[in-house]
Design an enzyme around this catalytic site. Sequence first.
Site, short mmCIF file in Angstrom:
data_model
loop_
_atom_site.label_atom_id
_atom_site.label_comp_id
_atom_site.label_asym_id
_atom_site.label_seq_id
_atom_site.Cartn_x
_atom_site.Cartn_y
_atom_site.Cartn_z
N GLU A 185 -3.93 6.81 -3.30
CA GLU A 185 -4.98 5.81 -3.37
C GLU A 185 -4.86 5.04 -4.69
O GLU A 185 -4.93 5.62 -5.76
CB GLU A 185 -6.31 6.56 -3.28
N ASP A 229 -8.59 10.70 -4.52
CA ASP A 229 -9.51 11.28 -5.49
C ASP A 229 -10.35 12.37 -4.84
O ASP A 229 -10.64 12.31 -3.66
CB ASP A 229 -10.47 10.20 -6.02
N ASP A 233 -13.37 12.79 -4.82
CA ASP A 233 -14.78 12.38 -4.82
C ASP A 233 -15.12 11.73 -3.48
O ASP A 233 -14.32 11.75 -2.54
CB ASP A 233 -15.06 11.43 -5.99
N ASP A 258 -15.57 8.58 -2.52
CA ASP A 258 -14.71 7.48 -2.09
C ASP A 258 -13.36 7.99 -1.61
O ASP A 258 -12.83 7.53 -0.61
CB ASP A 258 -14.47 6.51 -3.26
#
Length: 664
Positions: free
Chosen positions: A447, A525, A527, A529
Amino acid sequence: MCTKIKNGLHQNMSEDKNPKNSYGADNIQALEGLEAVRLRPGMYIGSTDTKGLHHLVWEVIDNSIDEHLAGYCTHIDTIIHKDNSITVIDNGRGIPTGLHEKLQKSALEVVMTVLHAGGKFDKDTYKVSGGLHGVGVSCVNALSEYVRVEVHRDGKYFEQEYSKGIPLGPVKTLGDSDKHGTTVTFRPDRTIFTETTEYIFTTLAGRIRELSYLNKGLKLSLKDERDVDENGVARLVDYYSEGGLREFVKYLDETRPPLIEEPIYVTGKEDNVEVEVAMQYNTGYQENIFSYVNNINTREGGTHVQGFRRAITRLFKQYGDDNNMFSKLKIEIQGEDFKEGLTAIISVKVPEPQFKGQTKGELGNSEVTGIVSRCVGDVLKAYLEENPNMARRIIDKVILAATARHAARKAREMVQRKNVLTGSGLPGKLSDCSSKDPVESEIFLVEGDSAGGTAKQGRDRHFQAILPLRGKILNVEKAMEYKIYENEEIKNMFTALGVSIEEKEGEKILNIEKLRYHKVVIMCDADVDGSHISTLIMTFFFRYMKPLIEQGHIYIAAPPLYQVKKGKNFIYCWNDEERKAAIDNYSNGKEDSSIKTQRYKGLGEMNAEQLWETTMDPNMRMLRQITIYDAMEADRIFSMLMGDEVPPRRKFIEENAKYAKIDV
Ligand code: 0RA
């Protein structure tokens, strides 16, 4: 203790100094087959990776399902224990415990220790265990370091235990019982399943949910004793379906606006072949067909799917022609045009199924085509006559699909032609590895450009390639097919991986012969997102590159969440438990302000070396292989989170608040 025995079990037996095992040594003959299973487990259960590990559970559950199909079993409960051993409890007839005349021992012992001694020769019932899995519980026994079988039958309660397929003693009668059924507990052998012995909840739950839809009226459950709440209660999920496939279709389409009011439902029987089909059209563009033979998913389709397609093409075409609905269309309607927005489950029960194809996932019995086609055709004909409004909605959609097909073909050809023109055809953003051997090569889909840069520095360039993906890739759920070929990130994935979509006899087929990497690792990531993006990428693979998931090529990387540091020492941690343990380790129980915890919010916070040692180094990293159930759920969850339907989204968030760390 046995001396040198010519079979492969001698190693394990001589390892085992337990005198109780001398019982096994007297029974070598029965073990001739199981030794072969331990020597070449792959030949019996496919592989010894996570897939093979889960296969053991399917094998046992399939036997219980057979009892259900034979009409004797109403409940199947599965438990994952803390040590990753598994218990499957059914209330079927119970494995027979009488004397096996030929082998002069309990039938129970024969079923558990002799290869292919399922003991069920009754041709009138449909057997799952005779089908694709079909290696018998004895294989599970051979590949487990410990097995206990409990049988309730004939007013009694019996038990036998085994290690690596060898009985630890004779069948014991433990007392009286007014119940009937079989309980099998097994702990997979770590020396066989060297990669992992950890069961994945979603994989087991996915298949068990599927089985509940395929066997309406059967009650199934799954308990995970590894996952307990604050009151010490283990996670438990019940599965029960009254409507069968109709509910399966609704479940899969929960988040897509339906085009017709209710699923079209077909049941029929001809020449001992049972047919059950449910189909629904939604307003989307994707086709979702799942097919089963005797409860086994036929990934490659086969004669039953052919029969279904033949019926819908024939009936809809006929209906459209009869009502002069295609007159304005310049191109001819093709079978493919009936696929857009179609969700269908085709389940047949065939007494003696023949499986063919590369992975034996295709039904070969030719008589089934006509049977399914007639059953579906009859119901569809009546449906169209009785529901002219629904019929019009479907035909209008088919006309739209035919027009879009034209556009999609052109777009697809553009992508493929461009590859030829640009020489190697590889995307400019790809940092390729130097190895040209796909088996050892890996590609990381990363990403963002910045994390992509770090990964590029950190990787082992010999076998690791990096493809950065910018931001969120296209939502394939809502895009028409031709749109996806205009998307830069998606085009890059096709060309970097070396796969292409080809058309053969009107069918779109993914050609993966030139797949350039056997491991495709999604790295995002840790997280919210990041999990959105990995869900999005999984949805893309599920929709357009399903064979890559089925063949185990898709993985998700797990970057660490924390680094706990004291002075020059540090420990990476992947969850809160590990973080606490790391702090304890450094503090020895005392308050210590020199211990610092860093929370990694994204890959970008790590330098190249950290990223390598935590997430990319094959010796250190944790990769999670994506199964088709993960992808199926990702697809559902995705369309729910992104879709227009609010109530299912709310329901999902409420139900999954604890398990899904997805914020919306
Ligand atoms: C052999 C014969 C019969 C049933 C079974 C095995 C059987 C195996 C398993 C494994 C898990 N649960 C099971 N339940 C049954 C037929 C029994 C009969 O004819 O009475």
